[in-house]
Design an enzyme around this catalytic site. Structure first.
Site, PDB file in Angstrom:
ATOM      1  N   LYS A 116       0.832  -1.206   0.000  1.00 15.09           N
ATOM      2  CA  LYS A 116       0.000   0.000   0.000  1.00 15.09           C
ATOM      3  C   LYS A 116       0.863   1.250   0.000  1.00 15.09           C
ATOM      4  O   LYS A 116       0.509   2.270  -0.598  1.00 15.09           O
ATOM      5  CB  LYS A 116      -0.933  -0.007   1.209  1.00 15.09           C
ATOM      6  CG  LYS A 116      -2.126  -0.948   1.094  1.00 15.09           C
ATOM      7  CD  LYS A 116      -3.047  -0.775   2.272  1.00 15.09           C
ATOM      8  CE  LYS A 116      -4.356  -1.533   2.086  1.00 15.09           C
ATOM      9  NZ  LYS A 116      -4.195  -2.973   2.051  1.00 15.09           N
ATOM     10  N   ARG A 292      -7.629  -8.150  -8.928  1.00 19.33           N
ATOM     11  CA  ARG A 292      -8.396  -9.392  -9.080  1.00 19.33           C
ATOM     12  C   ARG A 292      -9.850  -9.016  -9.326  1.00 19.33           C
ATOM     13  O   ARG A 292     -10.206  -7.838  -9.336  1.00 19.33           O
ATOM     14  CB  ARG A 292      -8.310 -10.233  -7.795  1.00 19.33           C
ATOM     15  CG  ARG A 292      -8.715  -9.430  -6.554  1.00 19.33           C
ATOM     16  CD  ARG A 292      -8.780 -10.262  -5.303  1.00 19.33           C
ATOM     17  NE  ARG A 292      -8.865  -9.470  -4.101  1.00 19.33           N
ATOM     18  CZ  ARG A 292      -9.953  -8.895  -3.621  1.00 19.33           C
ATOM     19  NH1 ARG A 292     -11.084  -8.995  -4.292  1.00 19.33           N
ATOM     20  NH2 ARG A 292      -9.937  -8.210  -2.503  1.00 19.33           N
TER      21      ARG A 292
END
Length: 663
Positions: A116, A292
């Site tokens: 992140k 995804r």
């Protein structure tokens, strides 16, 4: 296009991929753990192979075993679904090195998003708005405290390599920072294998808006519109919808352009989701890219009419995107809720067990069911306790909400407890109806989503009585006569056999309810808590109880299964157990004042007390990890620890005594 693919996942997403593959004429290979030997995804695939023990690390996280099955079975590509290995760059690279195709983005794109901290730095450099914070590598607690003070409070601590709401804490003051940091790092270490965190300014009352993106190997990148996922509890999404009622056309255009810019910044391919945090004034900031397919992708499919799994397969096979940006058209409104085996009344404690009853609404153009289980299957302790995703579509948002309420009223689960009643209150709450909910609303106002104590259950009880006595009458008819002329053969509602009084005992949420019924032939008087209710024309047929009271005819959905009666009036649900069933030991509550039990099977991750330690009621004694979450087990009263019966790392069964207090 591929002729055979392997699905490296389980549950509803594996079943979802199988359906699209079958429609396209692609054969499917499933893998399963010992716990999933009889699972639906293993039964639906053309072939299925075992890959190890029930724990994810012994099966669905064993990349080398999955690749070996793919090669041995002749599969040409691997679809990772979501969760497990779906965002594992090393696995994506290993699939490619084995001469197979990974149905997702390349490993180098994942690595750019795997941290992140690195992702935020990359997005900022590309011109995508980000939230101010600290993303450095110095993880010394004192330095992190210093950075937190610089950023200011409230702030968010986030696992740098996390996802799915794990490893996240809101800190509202300096004095609570270190405690939250320790908890966040521990959860991050357990879930992701790394304890690095980042800090960022916390946006008060934010909305969670995400954009579905798609990119191919030919340089094309587009978005398919937004989903709003602001209804969250502890960072876990509860309700998702598309389009967002908050997003204006101008804001949609700016956020969509930023999402595509983010995809191009990491050389993205295949399906992905760019998540933004949006302030009340419409200011938006990049959160992350999920590399995804998302759990909530069906709402995008419903409003665009596209099959995103088919797009994934085509892009992975080297084809260009089927449509250009200007060809993407949205119509209507779609909403998804997640039906879980969990107990909202016990802090949403995940459940497990056999689905003795599982009734879901019939699929239609307006109602879509995504599930990996059927009635008789088991919700295991080893994986996410999702039972099904309920997705509805209609021409506009008000009609979609009405459609969702009707679909929820047809859902019944018996076995593990479920969150159906909670979802029914959620979709009627003003914050949802008026589209004003923010990501923290549920956690701030959770009590608003539970049934008020003053609710009058008398009409629901009357309907339950109709269902129960009809079931009894039919059983008596079957047992006593086959003569069509016999009065027992009649099916005219409930029959007491005589006009005399009949006492009926029920249990509801550990409360005992006793009522008295008199009358016959559909006309009855029911006395509850000293109040007499007159019922006329009562009938039960085709899952519905109808009756007249106070001059009005009322209709209820009703179902009786075993000792349980489930009734629904279109807004409220009541689940009752005939009091003839097994009851909790009356002495158990008193004995549990001296014992701390495991509420469900799981693994002990922390023991915070030792024999002889003095405690106050509510102090955390142990922390249990079960179904992807940590459960703090607390002292039931003030006292002194007499015994600790579990150690960190130990797996324990439900109801096991983990610690005792001196009596």
């Amino acid at each position: 296009m591929f002729s055979k693919i392997l699905i490296a996942n389980r549950g509803e997403i594996a079943c979802r991929v199988i359906r699209t593959a079958r429609r396209l004429g692609i054969r499917t290979v499933a893998v399963y753990s010992e716990a999933d030997a009889d699972a639906q995804h293993a039964r639906l695939a053309d072939e299925a192979h075992p890959i190890g023990g029930p724990r994810p690390q012994d099966s669905y996280l064993r990349g080398e075993a999955i690749i070996a099955v793919a090669k041995a079975s002749g599969a040409q590509a691997i679809h990772p679904g979501y969760g497990f290995l779906s965002e594992n760059a090393d696995f994506a690279d290993a699939v490619a090195a084995a001469g197979l195709v990974f149905i997702g983005p390349p490993g180098h794109s994942m690595r750019k998003m795997g941290s992140k901290a690195g992702a935020k730095d990359l997005m900022a450099a590309a011109g995508v708005p980000v939230v101010p914070g600290y993303t450095g590598t110095d993880q010394d607690p004192a330095h992190l405290q210093q950075e937190a003070d610089r950023i200011g409070y409230p702030l968010m601590i986030k696992a740098a390599f996390g996802g799915g709401g794990k490893g996240m804490r809101i800190v509202r003051g300096r004095d609570e920072f270190l405690a939250h940091l320790e908890s966040c790092q521990r959860e991050s270490k357990n879930a992701f294998g790394r304890d690095r965190v980042l800090l960022e300014r916390y946006v008060e009352h934010p909305r969670h808006i995400e954009f579905q993106i798609f990119a191919d190997a030919h340089g094309h990148a587009i978005h398919l519109g937004e989903r709003e996922c602001s209804a969250q509890r502890r960072y876990q999404k509860v309700l998702e919808e598309s389009p967002s009622a908050f997003v204006t056309p101008d804001l949609r255009a700016r956020m969509g352009a930023a999402a595509v810019l983010a995809a191009r910044a990491i050389d993205y391919q295949n399906a992905g989701t760019v998540e933004f945090i949006v302030g009340a004034g419409g200011d938006f900031h990049f959160m992350e890219i999920n590399t995804r397919l998302q759990v909530e992708h069906p709402v995008t499919e419903e409003v665009t009419g596209l099959d995103l799994v088919e797009w994934q397969l085509r892009v992975a096979a080297g084809e260009p995107l089927p449509l250009a940006q200007e060809q993407i058209v949205q119509r209507g409104h779609a909403i998804e809720v997640r039906l879980y085996a969990e107990d909202p009344d016990a802090g949403f404690l995940p459940g497990s067990g056999t689905l003795e009853t599982l009734q879901l609404p019939p699929p239609s153009r307006q109602v879509r069911i995504e599930s990996g289980v059927i009635e008789g299957d088991t919700v295991t302790i080893f994986y996410d306790p999702m039972i099904a995703k309920l997705v509805v579509w209609d021409e506009d948002r008000p009609r979609a909400l009405a459609r969702l309420r009707g679909a929820l009223s047809q859902c019944r689960v018996q076995g593990p407890k479920s969150n159906i009643a909670f979802l029914e209150r959620l979709v009627r709450h003003p914050a949802i109806v008026e589209a004003t909910i923010d990501t923290g609303y549920l956690d701030r106002h959770l009590d608003e989503f539970f049934a008020p104590a003053e609710d009058d259950p008398s009409l629901l009880l009357a309907a339950a009585t109709v269902a129960l006595l009809q079931q009894e009458a039919e059983a008596n008819a079957a047992a006593n006569t086959r003569d069509p002329g016999s009065p027992w053969h009649a099916r005219d509602g409930w029959r007491l056999g005589a006009p005399g009084a009949r006492r009926l005992d029920f249990e509801h949420d550990a409360r005992e309810i006793t009522l008295e019924a008199t009358g016959n032939a559909g006309d009855y008087a029911i006395t509850l808590d000293g109040t007499r209710h007159t019922i006329a024309g009562a009938r039960f047929a085709e899952g519905a109880a109808s009756l007249r009271t106070d001059g009005q005819m009322r209709r209820f959905h009703a179902a009786a299964f075993g000792p349980f009666i489930d009734v629904h009036d279109g807004e409220r649900r009541l689940r009752l157990r005939s009091a003839d069933g097994p009851r909790r030991n009356a002495g158990s509550a008193a004995s549990d004042e001296h014992r701390i039990r495991a509420p469900m099977p799981g693994r002990v991750v922390v023991v915070k007390a030792s024999p002889g330690a003095a405690l106050h009621a509510g102090d955390v004694v142990l922390v249990l990890e079960a179904m992807k979450m940590e459960l703090a087990l607390k002292a039931p009263r003030d006292g002194v620890i007499a015994e600790i019966r579990a150690q960190p790392g130990e797996f324990v069964e439900a109801d096991a005594i983990l610690a005792t207090l001196e009596q």
